[in-house]
Motif scaffolding. Sequence first.
Motif, PDB file in Angstrom:
ATOM      1  N   ALA A  39     -45.315  20.672 -14.633  1.00  0.00           N
ATOM      2  CA  ALA A  39     -46.745  20.985 -14.693  1.00  0.00           C
ATOM      3  C   ALA A  39     -47.014  22.003 -15.793  1.00  0.00           C
ATOM      4  O   ALA A  39     -46.305  23.010 -15.894  1.00  0.00           O
ATOM      5  CB  ALA A  39     -47.218  21.531 -13.350  1.00  0.00           C
ATOM      6  N   VAL A  40     -48.015  21.733 -16.613  1.00  0.00           N
ATOM      7  CA  VAL A  40     -48.428  22.703 -17.625  1.00  0.00           C
ATOM      8  C   VAL A  40     -49.113  23.846 -16.895  1.00  0.00           C
ATOM      9  O   VAL A  40     -50.067  23.638 -16.153  1.00  0.00           O
ATOM     10  CB  VAL A  40     -49.364  22.058 -18.667  1.00  0.00           C
ATOM     11  CG1 VAL A  40     -49.928  23.112 -19.609  1.00  0.00           C
ATOM     12  CG2 VAL A  40     -48.611  20.987 -19.440  1.00  0.00           C
ATOM     13  N   ARG A  41     -48.593  25.043 -17.098  1.00  0.00           N
ATOM     14  CA  ARG A  41     -49.072  26.212 -16.354  1.00  0.00           C
ATOM     15  C   ARG A  41     -49.782  27.229 -17.231  1.00  0.00           C
ATOM     16  O   ARG A  41     -50.178  28.276 -16.752  1.00  0.00           O
ATOM     17  CB  ARG A  41     -47.895  26.904 -15.657  1.00  0.00           C
ATOM     18  CG  ARG A  41     -47.137  26.023 -14.705  1.00  0.00           C
ATOM     19  CD  ARG A  41     -47.893  25.854 -13.436  1.00  0.00           C
ATOM     20  NE  ARG A  41     -47.083  25.122 -12.476  1.00  0.00           N
ATOM     21  CZ  ARG A  41     -47.581  24.419 -11.500  1.00  0.00           C
ATOM     22  NH1 ARG A  41     -48.871  24.341 -11.344  1.00  0.00           N
ATOM     23  NH2 ARG A  41     -46.799  23.767 -10.676  1.00  0.00           N
ATOM     24  N   SER A  42     -49.921  26.940 -18.510  1.00  0.00           N
ATOM     25  CA  SER A  42     -50.576  27.907 -19.385  1.00  0.00           C
ATOM     26  C   SER A  42     -51.601  27.212 -20.257  1.00  0.00           C
ATOM     27  O   SER A  42     -51.619  25.985 -20.368  1.00  0.00           O
ATOM     28  CB  SER A  42     -49.534  28.592 -20.287  1.00  0.00           C
ATOM     29  OG  SER A  42     -49.115  27.711 -21.317  1.00  0.00           O
ATOM     30  N   THR A  43     -52.417  28.017 -20.888  1.00  0.00           N
ATOM     31  CA  THR A  43     -53.319  27.500 -21.905  1.00  0.00           C
ATOM     32  C   THR A  43     -52.478  27.025 -23.079  1.00  0.00           C
ATOM     33  O   THR A  43     -51.466  27.636 -23.418  1.00  0.00           O
ATOM     34  CB  THR A  43     -54.275  28.614 -22.367  1.00  0.00           C
ATOM     35  OG1 THR A  43     -55.059  29.011 -21.248  1.00  0.00           O
ATOM     36  CG2 THR A  43     -55.169  28.171 -23.496  1.00  0.00           C
ATOM     37  N   MET A  44     -52.895  25.927 -23.681  1.00  0.00           N
ATOM     38  CA  MET A  44     -52.212  25.467 -24.881  1.00  0.00           C
ATOM     39  C   MET A  44     -52.721  26.279 -26.064  1.00  0.00           C
ATOM     40  O   MET A  44     -53.906  26.566 -26.161  1.00  0.00           O
ATOM     41  CB  MET A  44     -52.451  23.978 -25.086  1.00  0.00           C
ATOM     42  CG  MET A  44     -51.728  23.157 -24.036  1.00  0.00           C
ATOM     43  SD  MET A  44     -51.928  21.409 -24.273  1.00  0.00           S
ATOM     44  CE  MET A  44     -53.622  21.225 -23.780  1.00  0.00           C
ATOM     45  N   VAL A  45     -51.802  26.657 -26.946  1.00  0.00           N
ATOM     46  CA  VAL A  45     -52.125  27.484 -28.096  1.00  0.00           C
ATOM     47  C   VAL A  45     -51.841  26.656 -29.352  1.00  0.00           C
ATOM     48  O   VAL A  45     -50.695  26.538 -29.778  1.00  0.00           O
ATOM     49  CB  VAL A  45     -51.304  28.789 -28.096  1.00  0.00           C
ATOM     50  CG1 VAL A  45     -51.652  29.634 -29.308  1.00  0.00           C
ATOM     51  CG2 VAL A  45     -51.534  29.561 -26.803  1.00  0.00           C
ATOM     52  N   PRO A  46     -52.877  26.054 -29.939  1.00  0.00           N
ATOM     53  CA  PRO A  46     -52.661  25.219 -31.115  1.00  0.00           C
ATOM     54  C   PRO A  46     -52.667  26.023 -32.411  1.00  0.00           C
ATOM     55  O   PRO A  46     -53.369  27.026 -32.529  1.00  0.00           O
ATOM     56  CB  PRO A  46     -53.839  24.243 -31.075  1.00  0.00           C
ATOM     57  CG  PRO A  46     -54.916  24.963 -30.337  1.00  0.00           C
ATOM     58  CD  PRO A  46     -54.235  25.924 -29.410  1.00  0.00           C
ATOM     59  N   ALA A  68     -59.035  22.963 -35.399  1.00  0.00           N
ATOM     60  CA  ALA A  68     -59.193  22.052 -36.529  1.00  0.00           C
ATOM     61  C   ALA A  68     -59.789  20.700 -36.122  1.00  0.00           C
ATOM     62  O   ALA A  68     -59.309  19.643 -36.533  1.00  0.00           O
ATOM     63  CB  ALA A  68     -57.857  21.866 -37.248  1.00  0.00           C
ATOM     64  N   GLY A  69     -60.816  20.729 -35.270  1.00  0.00           N
ATOM     65  CA  GLY A  69     -61.499  19.505 -34.909  1.00  0.00           C
ATOM     66  C   GLY A  69     -60.835  18.669 -33.831  1.00  0.00           C
ATOM     67  O   GLY A  69     -61.210  17.526 -33.609  1.00  0.00           O
ATOM     68  N   THR A  70     -59.865  19.253 -33.148  1.00  0.00           N
ATOM     69  CA  THR A  70     -59.182  18.556 -32.056  1.00  0.00           C
ATOM     70  C   THR A  70     -59.243  19.400 -30.797  1.00  0.00           C
ATOM     71  O   THR A  70     -59.019  20.611 -30.845  1.00  0.00           O
ATOM     72  CB  THR A  70     -57.709  18.256 -32.405  1.00  0.00           C
ATOM     73  OG1 THR A  70     -57.670  17.455 -33.591  1.00  0.00           O
ATOM     74  CG2 THR A  70     -57.003  17.518 -31.290  1.00  0.00           C
ATOM     75  N   ILE A  71     -59.557  18.760 -29.668  1.00  0.00           N
ATOM     76  CA  ILE A  71     -59.512  19.405 -28.354  1.00  0.00           C
ATOM     77  C   ILE A  71     -58.189  19.026 -27.713  1.00  0.00           C
ATOM     78  O   ILE A  71     -57.812  17.858 -27.687  1.00  0.00           O
ATOM     79  CB  ILE A  71     -60.672  18.919 -27.462  1.00  0.00           C
ATOM     80  CG1 ILE A  71     -62.022  19.228 -28.110  1.00  0.00           C
ATOM     81  CG2 ILE A  71     -60.581  19.508 -26.055  1.00  0.00           C
ATOM     82  CD1 ILE A  71     -62.312  20.703 -28.256  1.00  0.00           C
ATOM     83  N   TYR A  72     -57.475  20.024 -27.203  1.00  0.00           N
ATOM     84  CA  TYR A  72     -56.202  19.799 -26.510  1.00  0.00           C
ATOM     85  C   TYR A  72     -56.410  20.150 -25.045  1.00  0.00           C
ATOM     86  O   TYR A  72     -56.944  21.210 -24.723  1.00  0.00           O
ATOM     87  CB  TYR A  72     -55.102  20.678 -27.103  1.00  0.00           C
ATOM     88  CG  TYR A  72     -54.844  20.403 -28.564  1.00  0.00           C
ATOM     89  CD1 TYR A  72     -53.993  19.368 -28.947  1.00  0.00           C
ATOM     90  CD2 TYR A  72     -55.466  21.149 -29.556  1.00  0.00           C
ATOM     91  CE1 TYR A  72     -53.766  19.097 -30.290  1.00  0.00           C
ATOM     92  CE2 TYR A  72     -55.243  20.892 -30.897  1.00  0.00           C
ATOM     93  CZ  TYR A  72     -54.396  19.866 -31.253  1.00  0.00           C
ATOM     94  OH  TYR A  72     -54.167  19.586 -32.588  1.00  0.00           O
ATOM     95  N   ASP A  80     -45.979  18.582 -32.113  1.00  0.00           N
ATOM     96  CA  ASP A  80     -46.670  18.358 -33.372  1.00  0.00           C
ATOM     97  C   ASP A  80     -48.159  18.129 -33.089  1.00  0.00           C
ATOM     98  O   ASP A  80     -48.503  17.268 -32.273  1.00  0.00           O
ATOM     99  CB  ASP A  80     -46.068  17.145 -34.076  1.00  0.00           C
ATOM    100  CG  ASP A  80     -46.705  16.891 -35.414  1.00  0.00           C
ATOM    101  OD1 ASP A  80     -47.797  16.293 -35.441  1.00  0.00           O
ATOM    102  OD2 ASP A  80     -46.124  17.312 -36.428  1.00  0.00           O
ATOM    103  N   PRO A  81     -49.057  18.889 -33.735  1.00  0.00           N
ATOM    104  CA  PRO A  81     -50.479  18.764 -33.425  1.00  0.00           C
ATOM    105  C   PRO A  81     -51.100  17.430 -33.858  1.00  0.00           C
ATOM    106  O   PRO A  81     -52.122  17.018 -33.310  1.00  0.00           O
ATOM    107  CB  PRO A  81     -51.124  19.931 -34.172  1.00  0.00           C
ATOM    108  CG  PRO A  81     -50.158  20.303 -35.229  1.00  0.00           C
ATOM    109  CD  PRO A  81     -48.805  19.934 -34.725  1.00  0.00           C
ATOM    110  N   ASP A  90     -60.443  13.892 -30.335  1.00  0.00           N
ATOM    111  CA  ASP A  90     -61.313  14.248 -31.447  1.00  0.00           C
ATOM    112  C   ASP A  90     -62.510  15.036 -30.909  1.00  0.00           C
ATOM    113  O   ASP A  90     -63.188  14.595 -29.977  1.00  0.00           O
ATOM    114  CB  ASP A  90     -61.787  12.990 -32.173  1.00  0.00           C
ATOM    115  CG  ASP A  90     -62.632  13.324 -33.378  1.00  0.00           C
ATOM    116  OD1 ASP A  90     -63.862  13.516 -33.201  1.00  0.00           O
ATOM    117  OD2 ASP A  90     -62.076  13.410 -34.487  1.00  0.00           O
ATOM    118  N   ALA A  91     -62.780  16.203 -31.501  1.00  0.00           N
ATOM    119  CA  ALA A  91     -63.804  17.120 -30.991  1.00  0.00           C
ATOM    120  C   ALA A  91     -65.227  16.601 -31.159  1.00  0.00           C
ATOM    121  O   ALA A  91     -66.134  17.097 -30.501  1.00  0.00           O
ATOM    122  CB  ALA A  91     -63.674  18.480 -31.678  1.00  0.00           C
TER     123      ALA A  91
END
Length: 194
Positions: free
Chosen positions: A119-126, A83-87, A147-148, A104-105
């Motif tokens: 440490a974040v170890r996975s892909t984020m799933v928005p 939805a127009g956002t890069i995480y 919260d996105p 903002d994308a």
Amino acid sequence: MNFHWASVSCLRVTTNVLPGSTPRRGQNPATDHNVTQALVVAGGLVYAHATDGLHFLDAATGTPQTKFPVGSDGLSKSLSEHAGTIYTAVSDGSSYGSTLYAVDARSGQQRWKLRTDRAVRSTMVPSDKAVYFSSGNGGPSVLHAVDPSSGRQLWTATLDGGFWHSAPVVSEEVAFVCAGEKSGKSTLIALKAR
């Protein structure tokens, strides 16, 4: 950052080298910074996470559009768009934590950031309701939902026995993740989003 752009047309490969991309001795000829395993294509742009920042490139030509700077380490394997956002999640170098960014994308402006102590170890799933990801430091893994729009932590769940873990998969507000132990045993876990 310098990119080596190639396009395929009728089985003929043409290669375009972007300005300033002359490789230095001992460097990857494609770039003078390490591009991590994080690439996303959306809305006519390619988003490439490298050690010097998150690069926004025109998907057809490879022309740089903008860049979002990250810390000096900047290592990331997690990059998602919704939805127009890069995480993206960036390791904190010598520590075990990560910083998550929502950007903002189009403009490359930061919307929010969140620091984690693992440490974040996975892909984020928005999704529309939450951004899901798993984290860990060699002990039990943790599944997060934030919260996105604000980056506020919605909930966390410890994944028992989770020495390693997969990226979460979300369907109808149920998050599925596979957690495994050093012994090789793995468990599929389903959590209903709260």
